[in-house]
Design a protein around this motif. Sequence first.
Motif, PDB file in Angstrom:
ATOM      1  N   THR A 105      32.520   3.437  44.143  1.00 40.03           N
ATOM      2  CA  THR A 105      31.555   4.262  43.410  1.00 40.03           C
ATOM      3  C   THR A 105      31.506   5.665  43.998  1.00 40.03           C
ATOM      4  O   THR A 105      31.495   6.660  43.262  1.00 40.03           O
ATOM      5  N   LYS A 109      32.385   9.119  42.085  1.00 37.25           N
ATOM      6  CA  LYS A 109      31.348  10.155  41.957  1.00 37.25           C
ATOM      7  C   LYS A 109      31.805  11.494  42.540  1.00 37.25           C
ATOM      8  O   LYS A 109      31.425  12.554  42.062  1.00 37.25           O
ATOM      9  N   THR A 110      32.607  11.418  43.584  1.00 34.25           N
ATOM     10  CA  THR A 110      33.088  12.640  44.229  1.00 34.25           C
ATOM     11  C   THR A 110      33.831  13.524  43.237  1.00 34.25           C
ATOM     12  O   THR A 110      33.770  14.741  43.309  1.00 34.25           O
ATOM     13  N   ARG A 113      31.192  13.683  39.328  1.00 36.78           N
ATOM     14  CA  ARG A 113      29.795  14.132  39.256  1.00 36.78           C
ATOM     15  C   ARG A 113      29.642  15.520  39.861  1.00 36.78           C
ATOM     16  O   ARG A 113      30.560  16.033  40.484  1.00 36.78           O
ATOM     17  N   GLU A 116      23.842  17.249  43.766  1.00 31.06           N
ATOM     18  CA  GLU A 116      23.450  16.442  44.929  1.00 31.06           C
ATOM     19  C   GLU A 116      24.185  15.102  44.958  1.00 31.06           C
ATOM     20  O   GLU A 116      24.587  14.624  46.011  1.00 31.06           O
ATOM     21  N   GLU A 117      24.330  14.514  43.766  1.00 33.76           N
ATOM     22  CA  GLU A 117      25.009  13.215  43.680  1.00 33.76           C
ATOM     23  C   GLU A 117      26.442  13.328  44.223  1.00 33.76           C
ATOM     24  O   GLU A 117      26.925  12.468  44.947  1.00 33.76           O
ATOM     25  N   GLN A 118      27.107  14.427  43.843  1.00 34.04           N
ATOM     26  CA  GLN A 118      28.470  14.649  44.305  1.00 34.04           C
ATOM     27  C   GLN A 118      28.508  14.882  45.821  1.00 34.04           C
ATOM     28  O   GLN A 118      29.379  14.363  46.515  1.00 34.04           O
ATOM     29  N   LYS A 120      26.416  13.852  48.160  1.00 36.82           N
ATOM     30  CA  LYS A 120      26.180  12.577  48.859  1.00 36.82           C
ATOM     31  C   LYS A 120      27.442  11.719  48.852  1.00 36.82           C
ATOM     32  O   LYS A 120      27.799  11.085  49.837  1.00 36.82           O
ATOM     33  N   ALA A 121      28.095  11.694  47.690  1.00 36.43           N
ATOM     34  CA  ALA A 121      29.324  10.903  47.552  1.00 36.43           C
ATOM     35  C   ALA A 121      30.421  11.447  48.468  1.00 36.43           C
ATOM     36  O   ALA A 121      31.151  10.687  49.113  1.00 36.43           O
TER      37      ALA A 121
ATOM     38  N   GLU B 116      12.758   9.154  41.708  1.00 35.30           N
ATOM     39  CA  GLU B 116      13.892   8.873  40.811  1.00 35.30           C
ATOM     40  C   GLU B 116      14.818   7.802  41.384  1.00 35.30           C
ATOM     41  O   GLU B 116      15.330   6.958  40.658  1.00 35.30           O
ATOM     42  N   GLU B 117      15.013   7.867  42.706  1.00 34.29           N
ATOM     43  CA  GLU B 117      15.903   6.902  43.361  1.00 34.29           C
ATOM     44  C   GLU B 117      15.370   5.479  43.160  1.00 34.29           C
ATOM     45  O   GLU B 117      16.124   4.549  42.887  1.00 34.29           O
ATOM     46  N   LYS B 120      15.804   4.379  39.377  1.00 30.14           N
ATOM     47  CA  LYS B 120      17.188   3.981  39.076  1.00 30.14           C
ATOM     48  C   LYS B 120      17.466   2.592  39.650  1.00 30.14           C
ATOM     49  O   LYS B 120      18.120   1.759  39.029  1.00 30.14           O
TER      50      LYS B 120
END
Lengths: 220, 220
Positions: A105, A109-110, A113, A116-118, A120-121, B116-117, B120
Amino acid sequence: MAQVKLLGFWYSPFSHRVEWALKIKGVEYEYTEEDRNNKSSLLLESNPVHKKVPVLIHNGKPICESLVILEYIDETFEGPSILPKDPYDRALARFWAKFLDDKVTAVVKTFLRKGEEQEKAKEEVCEMLKVLDNEFKDNKKLFVADNFGLADMAANLVGLWLGVFQEASGVVLVTSEKFSNFCAWRDEYINCTQVKKYLPPRRDELLAFYQARVQAIASK
Amino acid sequence: MAQVKLLGFWYSPFSHRVEWALKIKGVEYEYTEEDRNNKSSLLLESNPVHKKVPVLIHNGKPICESLVILEYIDETFEGPSILPKDPYDRALARFWAKFLDDKVTAVVKTFLRKGEEQEKAKEEVCEMLKVLDNEFKDNKKLFVADNFGLADMAANLVGLWLGVFQEASGVVLVTSEKFSNFCAWRDEYINCTQVKKYLPPRRDELLAFYQARVQAIASK
């Protein structure tokens, strides 16, 4: 209906693992390419929980999840072993295969996405690369003992696909300065007999496919 | 040094799975309770990748990841089988064990995160509960065939701990209105011989421990 059927995507590292295992064992099978935008009723019925490829159907019974399928193939068909014989080595193989799969995952995501999501990934993937870089120090080439097996097959994600993802997205996490052992392992991995003999799809075709995906997502 | 050592947390469902398997097999072992704020050097050296319990040490060699350890125990020690004999049933057991373990992060986030975390994670856990509720329709009580095994042991997270997490945090996702089959399974699971015989820590002690954790995190 063929005794052994495989539902897959040609560009998926997970489908490729299963094809690889079937080929190693010399099992004849019928491959069906699925359409990710219009999955077949056979796929949806065979994997109602995840609705994902790969699914192996053997004598009409479906098996899902690539690593579970690899264990099934090893236990069911004659031919070269995919898991080592020794229980401790088997545990090591399963440990590394799980380690790699737990990062899927984050790897995806890297590249697909943003924000922030990217970020973290990316951190998670760099942690994974650090672990692998350490694992491959002292010129180590295989995860367990001297036999190419389960963990090495699970490593197709980082050994082959990760480089394609990087090139397709421009998000470069692997550099030989930062992860020299990993890069040395990868160079040898891509060129080793076991990988070359059961080659994945052509790299240029894979790259074109993932470039199109990155662009499609960026334009949404 | 004892031939078989286990490093664990008394309150961890993953440590409990391993103790459970050792007891089923009748393996004598030396248990060491780890301190999560001050992990032993033996733990850090034995599981350098994750630095987590449980770790089983057999003849001086460490094995990590609870499901990997369960397979190792099954392959190494005599006694009642943890995995079924039939390869297809083994694949089903591994599929469900993986399904449950893939949801661990979401389950934990549901109770220990906010915003949000958390939302989800709640969605993901409800999706998992829907799948399990469907799986346990028609009064089904075990994941695979008639023998309590790997997947049922992996289900301690949802069969025992999830209820404790809910009570400790006040975040209630499981209700008998929404997930009646799951609840019926859970009632029977908690009271079945295999679970009762190898009881986890006392529920009131578990609850007190997790209540304290929820409060400690909330006050940060």
